[in-house]
Write a protein that holds these residues in place. Structure first.
Motif, PDB file in Angstrom:
ATOM      1  N   ASP A 187      19.595 -17.727 -17.973  1.00  0.00           N
ATOM      2  CA  ASP A 187      18.650 -17.773 -16.865  1.00  0.00           C
ATOM      3  C   ASP A 187      18.729 -16.492 -16.034  1.00  0.00           C
ATOM      4  OD1 ASP A 187      18.403 -18.648 -13.734  1.00  0.00           O
ATOM      5  OD2 ASP A 187      16.962 -19.715 -14.995  1.00  0.00           O
ATOM      6  N   SER A 188      17.601 -16.078 -15.470  1.00  0.00           N
ATOM      7  CA  SER A 188      17.548 -14.820 -14.718  1.00  0.00           C
ATOM      8  C   SER A 188      18.458 -14.840 -13.494  1.00  0.00           C
ATOM      9  CB  SER A 188      16.106 -14.511 -14.294  1.00  0.00           C
ATOM     10  OG  SER A 188      15.578 -15.565 -13.492  1.00  0.00           O
ATOM     11  N   ASP A 189      18.568 -15.982 -12.808  1.00  0.00           N
ATOM     12  CA  ASP A 189      19.458 -16.061 -11.643  1.00  0.00           C
ATOM     13  C   ASP A 189      20.915 -15.868 -12.061  1.00  0.00           C
ATOM     14  OD1 ASP A 189      17.368 -16.482  -9.920  1.00  0.00           O
ATOM     15  OD2 ASP A 189      17.607 -18.651  -9.826  1.00  0.00           O
ATOM     16  N   LEU A 190      21.273 -16.417 -13.215  1.00  0.00           N
ATOM     17  CA  LEU A 190      22.627 -16.258 -13.723  1.00  0.00           C
ATOM     18  C   LEU A 190      22.885 -14.812 -14.117  1.00  0.00           C
ATOM     19  CD1 LEU A 190      25.360 -17.232 -14.712  1.00  0.00           C
ATOM     20  CD2 LEU A 190      24.236 -18.119 -16.770  1.00  0.00           C
ATOM     21  N   GLN A 191      21.932 -14.196 -14.795  1.00  0.00           N
ATOM     22  CA  GLN A 191      22.093 -12.803 -15.184  1.00  0.00           C
ATOM     23  C   GLN A 191      22.200 -11.894 -13.965  1.00  0.00           C
ATOM     24  OE1 GLN A 191      19.928 -11.145 -18.546  1.00  0.00           O
ATOM     25  NE2 GLN A 191      19.045 -13.162 -18.960  1.00  0.00           N
ATOM     26  N   SER A 192      21.490 -12.234 -12.923  1.00  0.00           N
ATOM     27  CA  SER A 192      21.555 -11.443 -11.690  1.00  0.00           C
ATOM     28  C   SER A 192      22.920 -11.577 -11.026  1.00  0.00           C
ATOM     29  CB  SER A 192      20.449 -11.886 -10.726  1.00  0.00           C
ATOM     30  OG  SER A 192      20.517 -11.170  -9.515  1.00  0.00           O
ATOM     31  N   ALA A 193      23.452 -12.800 -10.987  1.00  0.00           N
ATOM     32  CA  ALA A 193      24.746 -13.040 -10.348  1.00  0.00           C
ATOM     33  C   ALA A 193      25.887 -12.445 -11.159  1.00  0.00           C
ATOM     34  CB  ALA A 193      24.965 -14.538 -10.145  1.00  0.00           C
ATOM     35  N   GLU A 195      32.908  -8.594  -6.943  1.00  0.00           N
ATOM     36  CA  GLU A 195      31.791  -9.156  -6.187  1.00  0.00           C
ATOM     37  C   GLU A 195      30.949 -10.093  -7.050  1.00  0.00           C
ATOM     38  OE1 GLU A 195      29.614 -10.242  -3.095  1.00  0.00           O
ATOM     39  OE2 GLU A 195      31.376  -8.924  -2.963  1.00  0.00           O
ATOM     40  N   GLU A 196      30.831  -9.769  -8.367  1.00  0.00           N
ATOM     41  CA  GLU A 196      30.011 -10.632  -9.213  1.00  0.00           C
ATOM     42  C   GLU A 196      30.643 -12.003  -9.414  1.00  0.00           C
ATOM     43  OE1 GLU A 196      32.210  -7.986 -12.318  1.00  0.00           O
ATOM     44  OE2 GLU A 196      31.249  -7.687 -10.368  1.00  0.00           O
ATOM     45  N   LEU A 197      31.959 -12.092  -9.351  1.00  0.00           N
ATOM     46  CA  LEU A 197      32.601 -13.411  -9.453  1.00  0.00           C
ATOM     47  C   LEU A 197      32.278 -14.230  -8.212  1.00  0.00           C
ATOM     48  CD1 LEU A 197      34.370 -15.481 -10.815  1.00  0.00           C
ATOM     49  CD2 LEU A 197      36.386 -14.320  -9.891  1.00  0.00           C
ATOM     50  N   ARG A 198      32.326 -13.595  -7.060  1.00  0.00           N
ATOM     51  CA  ARG A 198      31.960 -14.287  -5.824  1.00  0.00           C
ATOM     52  C   ARG A 198      30.504 -14.763  -5.896  1.00  0.00           C
ATOM     53  NH1 ARG A 198      33.699 -14.043  -0.303  1.00  0.00           N
ATOM     54  NH2 ARG A 198      31.977 -14.415   1.149  1.00  0.00           N
ATOM     55  N   SER A 199      29.616 -13.900  -6.388  1.00  0.00           N
ATOM     56  CA  SER A 199      28.194 -14.264  -6.508  1.00  0.00           C
ATOM     57  C   SER A 199      28.004 -15.431  -7.461  1.00  0.00           C
ATOM     58  CB  SER A 199      27.383 -13.061  -6.989  1.00  0.00           C
ATOM     59  OG  SER A 199      27.431 -12.003  -6.066  1.00  0.00           O
ATOM     60  N   LEU A 200      28.742 -15.412  -8.561  1.00  0.00           N
ATOM     61  CA  LEU A 200      28.624 -16.504  -9.531  1.00  0.00           C
ATOM     62  C   LEU A 200      29.114 -17.819  -8.947  1.00  0.00           C
ATOM     63  CD1 LEU A 200      27.908 -17.391 -12.399  1.00  0.00           C
ATOM     64  CD2 LEU A 200      30.277 -16.940 -13.023  1.00  0.00           C
ATOM     65  N   LEU A 201      30.238 -17.788  -8.238  1.00  0.00           N
ATOM     66  CA  LEU A 201      30.763 -19.012  -7.633  1.00  0.00           C
ATOM     67  C   LEU A 201      29.796 -19.566  -6.589  1.00  0.00           C
ATOM     68  CD1 LEU A 201      34.520 -18.023  -7.307  1.00  0.00           C
ATOM     69  CD2 LEU A 201      33.558 -19.749  -8.840  1.00  0.00           C
ATOM     70  N   MET A 202      29.093 -18.683  -5.893  1.00  0.00           N
ATOM     71  CA  MET A 202      28.073 -19.135  -4.935  1.00  0.00           C
ATOM     72  C   MET A 202      26.912 -19.803  -5.672  1.00  0.00           C
ATOM     73  SD  MET A 202      28.844 -18.355  -1.670  1.00  0.00           S
ATOM     74  CE  MET A 202      27.432 -17.791  -0.717  1.00  0.00           C
ATOM     75  N   GLY A 236      23.049 -23.736  -9.126  1.00  0.00           N
ATOM     76  CA  GLY A 236      22.154 -22.799  -9.788  1.00  0.00           C
ATOM     77  C   GLY A 236      22.508 -22.551 -11.244  1.00  0.00           C
ATOM     78  N   THR A 237      23.699 -22.948 -11.640  1.00  0.00           N
ATOM     79  CA  THR A 237      24.127 -22.891 -13.035  1.00  0.00           C
ATOM     80  C   THR A 237      25.304 -23.845 -13.191  1.00  0.00           C
ATOM     81  OG1 THR A 237      24.688 -21.425 -14.888  1.00  0.00           O
ATOM     82  CG2 THR A 237      25.826 -21.016 -12.788  1.00  0.00           C
ATOM     83  N   SER A 238      25.701 -24.106 -14.423  1.00  0.00           N
ATOM     84  CA  SER A 238      26.810 -25.038 -14.656  1.00  0.00           C
ATOM     85  C   SER A 238      27.554 -24.663 -15.925  1.00  0.00           C
ATOM     86  CB  SER A 238      26.294 -26.478 -14.741  1.00  0.00           C
ATOM     87  OG  SER A 238      25.362 -26.613 -15.813  1.00  0.00           O
ATOM     88  N   ASP A 239      28.623 -25.389 -16.185  1.00  0.00           N
ATOM     89  CA  ASP A 239      29.462 -25.226 -17.371  1.00  0.00           C
ATOM     90  C   ASP A 239      30.146 -23.859 -17.448  1.00  0.00           C
ATOM     91  OD1 ASP A 239      29.391 -27.759 -18.458  1.00  0.00           O
ATOM     92  OD2 ASP A 239      27.513 -27.393 -19.525  1.00  0.00           O
ATOM     93  N   THR A 267      29.757 -18.114 -19.535  1.00  0.00           N
ATOM     94  CA  THR A 267      28.527 -18.642 -18.948  1.00  0.00           C
ATOM     95  C   THR A 267      27.639 -19.149 -20.085  1.00  0.00           C
ATOM     96  OG1 THR A 267      27.580 -16.395 -18.917  1.00  0.00           O
ATOM     97  CG2 THR A 267      28.610 -17.197 -16.880  1.00  0.00           C
ATOM     98  N   VAL A 268      26.617 -19.909 -19.743  1.00  0.00           N
ATOM     99  CA  VAL A 268      25.847 -20.567 -20.797  1.00  0.00           C
ATOM    100  C   VAL A 268      24.339 -20.497 -20.577  1.00  0.00           C
ATOM    101  CG1 VAL A 268      27.754 -22.193 -21.174  1.00  0.00           C
ATOM    102  CG2 VAL A 268      25.847 -22.843 -19.706  1.00  0.00           C
ATOM    103  N   ALA A 269      23.638 -20.712 -21.675  1.00  0.00           N
ATOM    104  CA  ALA A 269      22.196 -20.944 -21.670  1.00  0.00           C
ATOM    105  C   ALA A 269      21.961 -22.189 -22.509  1.00  0.00           C
ATOM    106  CB  ALA A 269      21.447 -19.752 -22.256  1.00  0.00           C
ATOM    107  N   TRP A 270      20.813 -22.816 -22.342  1.00  0.00           N
ATOM    108  CA  TRP A 270      20.495 -24.027 -23.100  1.00  0.00           C
ATOM    109  C   TRP A 270      19.120 -23.868 -23.743  1.00  0.00           C
ATOM    110  CZ3 TRP A 270      22.424 -23.927 -18.178  1.00  0.00           C
ATOM    111  CH2 TRP A 270      23.694 -24.484 -17.985  1.00  0.00           C
TER     112      TRP A 270
END
Length: 201
Positions: free
Chosen positions: A97-103, A138-145, A151-154, A84-87
């Motif tokens: 990003d907080s949404d990414l960290q949550s997922a 479950e976190e993989l499913r959340s990330l794919l959503m 909500g995130t990329s790359d 996962t990434v940050a910019w």
């Protein structure tokens, strides 16, 4: 169950398996084009899901491709690595990003890559994090959503040795297969998921 993350081993595996590819999701279709194929995540190449049925369809396609990639390369689906990434405008490590960290909470800082330094006043750096996951997590499913909703990329998913790569994006997934044969099998097996665009986009 996925094994503990060995970041140095993963770094060595990436450099060995993909020496000409930066680990940035959207670049892979160009840097690893020989075994690349793109699949769309919804019928008629619809980009964003608008119902539970459509979300389940796009998740089914992602998980099917990940499962078949694992099977083709004899890599266990319960031991995956997830980038996962940050910019930011600085080469210094930046938090995700907080949404990414949550997922997807697990993220071990790996490296920072100069993405676009063409404008000295607004440089762009990509900061890469690696975590461990499993296909049924479950976190993989959340990330794919999160990816599906832009909500995130790359994001990049792969086995520990980097035998194959999968880049989910808002609209589909880029497969970097371990070989031409696997690419062709997946392409033919899921022909109705392929883009209508003649360039495969």
């Amino acid at each position: 169950m996925n094994s503990p993350l060995d970041l140095s081993a993963f770094d060595a595996a990436w450099r060995t398996r993909w020496p000409d590819c930066r680990p940035i999701g959207h670049e892979l279709r160009s840097s690893a084009h020989e075994t690349w194929v793109r699949f769309h995540s919804l019928p008629e190449s619809k980009r964003y899901a608008e119902s539970e049925v459509e979300y389940e369809e796009l998740l089914t396609r992602h998980f099917t491709l990940l499962r078949e990639l694992s099977s083709s390369a004899f890599t266990p689906p319960d031991d995956l690595r997830l980038i996962t990434v940050a910019w930011s405008e600085s080469p210094e490590q930046a938090e995700r990003d907080s949404d990414l960290q949550s997922a997807f909470p697990e993220g071990h800082y790996w490296q920072s890559v100069a993405y676009d330094l063409s404008d000295p006043d607004y440089p762009v750096w990509t900061h890469l994090y690696v975590g461990s996951t499993a296909l049924d997590a479950e976190e993989l499913r959340s990330l794919l959503m999160l990816v599906a909703d832009d909500g995130t990329s790359d994001v990049v998913i792969c086995p520990p040795g980097g035998d194959w790569l999968y880049h989910p994006y808002d609209g589909g997934g880029d497969v970097i297969a371990p070989d031409h044969t696997t690419r062709d099998i997946l392409r033919d097996r899921h022909a109705d998921w392929l883009p209508a665009n003649p360039h495969g986009l």
